[in-house]
Design a protein around this motif. Structure first.
Motif, PDB file in Angstrom:
ATOM      1  N   UNK A 106       0.789  -1.206   0.000  1.00 27.54           N
ATOM      2  CA  UNK A 106       0.000   0.000   0.000  1.00 27.54           C
ATOM      3  C   UNK A 106       0.826   1.263   0.000  1.00 27.54           C
ATOM      4  N   UNK A 107       2.127   1.139   0.216  1.00 27.13           N
ATOM      5  CA  UNK A 107       3.005   2.297   0.172  1.00 27.13           C
ATOM      6  C   UNK A 107       3.324   2.877   1.526  1.00 27.13           C
ATOM      7  N   UNK A 108       2.476   2.625   2.519  1.00 27.91           N
ATOM      8  CA  UNK A 108       2.688   3.241   3.826  1.00 27.91           C
ATOM      9  C   UNK A 108       2.537   2.203   4.927  1.00 27.91           C
ATOM     10  N   UNK A 109       3.578   2.045   5.725  1.00 28.92           N
ATOM     11  CA  UNK A 109       3.513   1.221   6.927  1.00 28.92           C
ATOM     12  C   UNK A 109       3.126   2.103   8.109  1.00 28.92           C
ATOM     13  N   UNK A 110       2.395   1.552   9.055  1.00 23.62           N
ATOM     14  CA  UNK A 110       1.960   2.290  10.220  1.00 23.62           C
ATOM     15  C   UNK A 110       2.262   1.484  11.477  1.00 23.62           C
ATOM     16  N   UNK A 111       2.461   2.174  12.592  1.00 24.91           N
ATOM     17  CA  UNK A 111       2.726   1.458  13.824  1.00 24.91           C
ATOM     18  C   UNK A 111       2.650   2.350  15.045  1.00 24.91           C
ATOM     19  N   UNK A 112       2.690   1.721  16.204  1.00 26.56           N
ATOM     20  CA  UNK A 112       2.736   2.464  17.453  1.00 26.56           C
ATOM     21  C   UNK A 112       3.419   1.596  18.501  1.00 26.56           C
ATOM     22  N   UNK A 113       3.820   2.214  19.600  1.00 27.43           N
ATOM     23  CA  UNK A 113       4.455   1.495  20.690  1.00 27.43           C
ATOM     24  C   UNK A 113       4.349   2.278  21.976  1.00 27.43           C
ATOM     25  N   UNK A 114       4.483   1.573  23.102  1.00 28.73           N
ATOM     26  CA  UNK A 114       4.413   2.232  24.404  1.00 28.73           C
ATOM     27  C   UNK A 114       5.109   1.358  25.443  1.00 28.73           C
ATOM     28  N   UNK A 115       5.658   1.975  26.481  1.00 24.73           N
ATOM     29  CA  UNK A 115       6.312   1.225  27.560  1.00 24.73           C
ATOM     30  C   UNK A 115       5.332   0.908  28.679  1.00 24.73           C
ATOM     31  N   UNK A 116       5.561  -0.225  29.336  1.00 22.78           N
ATOM     32  CA  UNK A 116       4.847  -0.590  30.563  1.00 22.78           C
ATOM     33  C   UNK A 116       5.900  -1.085  31.545  1.00 22.78           C
ATOM     34  N   UNK A 117       6.366  -0.189  32.419  1.00 20.69           N
ATOM     35  CA  UNK A 117       7.443  -0.563  33.330  1.00 20.69           C
ATOM     36  C   UNK A 117       8.664  -0.998  32.552  1.00 20.69           C
ATOM     37  N   UNK A 118       9.184  -2.203  32.831  1.00 22.75           N
ATOM     38  CA  UNK A 118      10.382  -2.668  32.115  1.00 22.75           C
ATOM     39  C   UNK A 118      10.067  -3.251  30.736  1.00 22.75           C
ATOM     40  N   UNK A 119       8.813  -3.208  30.316  1.00 22.86           N
ATOM     41  CA  UNK A 119       8.404  -3.788  29.040  1.00 22.86           C
ATOM     42  C   UNK A 119       8.142  -2.694  28.002  1.00 22.86           C
ATOM     43  N   UNK A 120       8.270  -3.080  26.736  1.00 20.87           N
ATOM     44  CA  UNK A 120       7.819  -2.235  25.638  1.00 20.87           C
ATOM     45  C   UNK A 120       6.967  -3.089  24.706  1.00 20.87           C
ATOM     46  N   UNK A 121       5.863  -2.523  24.251  1.00 24.09           N
ATOM     47  CA  UNK A 121       4.958  -3.198  23.331  1.00 24.09           C
ATOM     48  C   UNK A 121       4.949  -2.406  22.034  1.00 24.09           C
ATOM     49  N   UNK A 122       5.195  -3.078  20.911  1.00 22.31           N
ATOM     50  CA  UNK A 122       5.203  -2.415  19.609  1.00 22.31           C
ATOM     51  C   UNK A 122       4.336  -3.193  18.629  1.00 22.31           C
ATOM     52  N   UNK A 123       3.652  -2.450  17.777  1.00 25.81           N
ATOM     53  CA  UNK A 123       2.781  -3.057  16.753  1.00 25.81           C
ATOM     54  C   UNK A 123       3.009  -2.326  15.433  1.00 25.81           C
ATOM     55  N   UNK A 124       2.938  -3.089  14.333  1.00 25.18           N
ATOM     56  CA  UNK A 124       3.054  -2.488  12.997  1.00 25.18           C
ATOM     57  C   UNK A 124       2.055  -3.134  12.052  1.00 25.18           C
ATOM     58  N   UNK A 125       1.455  -2.313  11.228  1.00 20.58           N
ATOM     59  CA  UNK A 125       0.572  -2.764  10.151  1.00 20.58           C
ATOM     60  C   UNK A 125       1.303  -2.545   8.838  1.00 20.58           C
ATOM     61  N   UNK A 126       1.492  -3.634   8.088  1.00 20.14           N
ATOM     62  CA  UNK A 126       2.174  -3.568   6.792  1.00 20.14           C
ATOM     63  C   UNK A 126       1.200  -4.071   5.730  1.00 20.14           C
ATOM     64  N   UNK A 127       0.525  -3.170   5.020  1.00 14.65           N
ATOM     65  CA  UNK A 127      -0.489  -3.594   4.042  1.00 14.65           C
ATOM     66  C   UNK A 127       0.111  -3.960   2.691  1.00 14.65           C
ATOM     67  N   UNK A 128      -0.463  -4.974   2.042  1.00 11.62           N
ATOM     68  CA  UNK A 128      -0.120  -5.310   0.662  1.00 11.62           C
ATOM     69  C   UNK A 128      -1.415  -5.550  -0.104  1.00 11.62           C
TER      70      UNK A 128
END
Length: 314
Positions: free
Chosen positions: A265-287
């Motif tokens: 699709x030309x554009x990847x999207x994502x977000x992330x955030x910390x929770x104490x000693x953890x980090x959570x990350x997500x990405x959407x890669x459309x085709x």
């Protein structure tokens, strides 16, 4: 050892543009799939950033900028029902250096087997997978410059056919005197051909030049890579990360290789955030050809205070 490794990195990265181009098909193509939801959300323009555990896959020189032991896992819902995952561990060690180990897996189970190509009679199932096992070392070479090397063992199997091999990545990361500006050069997947029973394939060797800029007065980070696969034309990966209240990171990026290969699709999207000693990350890669793919990464710091955020690292 340090001087010899530095010389090898410099020679390989500075001669990248003079590499001899020869026709042929690449094996171990799974090595071209980006690892880590954070980098994927930024379009994989990550070699001049390389400040988390996924640095082992993008630019091993960046491992020295990880301040404490940490571990991360990634799951990627890849195209065609393929399972793509990785696990990585990084540990800073003596004399401003760091080591990292990681494993990547791409595979599927239950592929139908037929007697003949045009037959509708299923005679069973078989499996196929690709895997790599990585061991990396990085160190500060001189003021602002770090160097790294990643040695990976490669295994590929489909039904009863299998092949093994190895490859080496070399990386350099330069934090310039200009505040927030960094430059990188990387050579990936240098090694002998992969050999199956009746075929031989070259590794997907690739040369990269990267640039990144972290705005001193704004929570914004931008990165861009220019890549030259050995048997293909130049590619570009670029993206950004913007922090909101220094907590939630919003990301976007463009991956030209994915765009060309899978009509992305030309554009990847994502977000992330910390929770104490953890980090959570997500990405959407459309085709467009294969549908949307989703990546999730979880990182954990194994010691010290809460995980240092990207904008707090130097």
């Amino acid at each position: 050892w340090g001087r010899l490794m530095a010389l090898a990195c410099i020679l390989l990265t500075t001669t990248a543009v003079h590499a001899e181009i020869s026709p042929g098909k690449d094996g171990a193509a799974f090595l071209k799939i980006g690892v880590g939801a954070r980098a994927a959300g930024m379009g994989n323009g990550f070699s001049a950033i390389a400040d988390d555990t996924s640095a082992i896959f993008y630019n091993p020189a960046g491992l020295v900028h990880i301040s404490s032991p940490c571990i991360s896992t990634m799951y990627n819902q890849w195209i065609g029902g393929l399972m793509h995952g990785a696990i990585t561990y990084v540990n800073p060690c003596f004399k401003q250096s760091a080591i990292g180990i990681g494993a990547v897996y791409l595979g599927t189970n239950g592929i139908p087997r037929y007697e003949k190509i045009d037959s509708l009679t299923q005679t069973g199932e078989y499996r196929a997978y690709d895997a790599s096992f990585n061991c990396a070392y990085a160190f500060h070479f001189t003021r602002g410059i770090s160097l790294g090397i990643n040695v990976k063992g490669i295994q590929e199997k489909i039904d009863n056919e299998e092949a093994g091999g190895f490859a080496i990545d070399f990386g350099q990361l330069y934090h310039t005197p200009i505040e927030g500006l960094s430059l990188s050069t990387v050579v990936q997947n240098v090694g002998p051909d992969m050999r199956f029973k009746d075929a031989e394939y070259k590794l997907p060797t690739c040369y990269k030049l990267g640039i990144a800029y972290r705005f001193p007065d704004y929570p914004l980070l931008m990165g861009c890579d220019w890549s030259k696969p050995l048997h293909d034309k130049w590619k570009i990966n670029a993206g950004f990360e913007c922090k909101i209240l220094n907590t939630v990171a919003l990301r976007g990026g463009f991956d030209s290789q994915l765009f060309e290969d899978l009509n992305g699709g030309g554009l990847n999207l994502g977000f992330g955030f910390p929770i104490g000693p953890y980090t959570i990350d997500y990405a959407l890669v459309p085709t467009k050809r294969m549908g949307n793919t989703h990546r999730m990464s979880i990182g954990m710091q194994l010691g010290g205070d809460d995980l240092v955020t990207t904008n707090e690292r130097e």
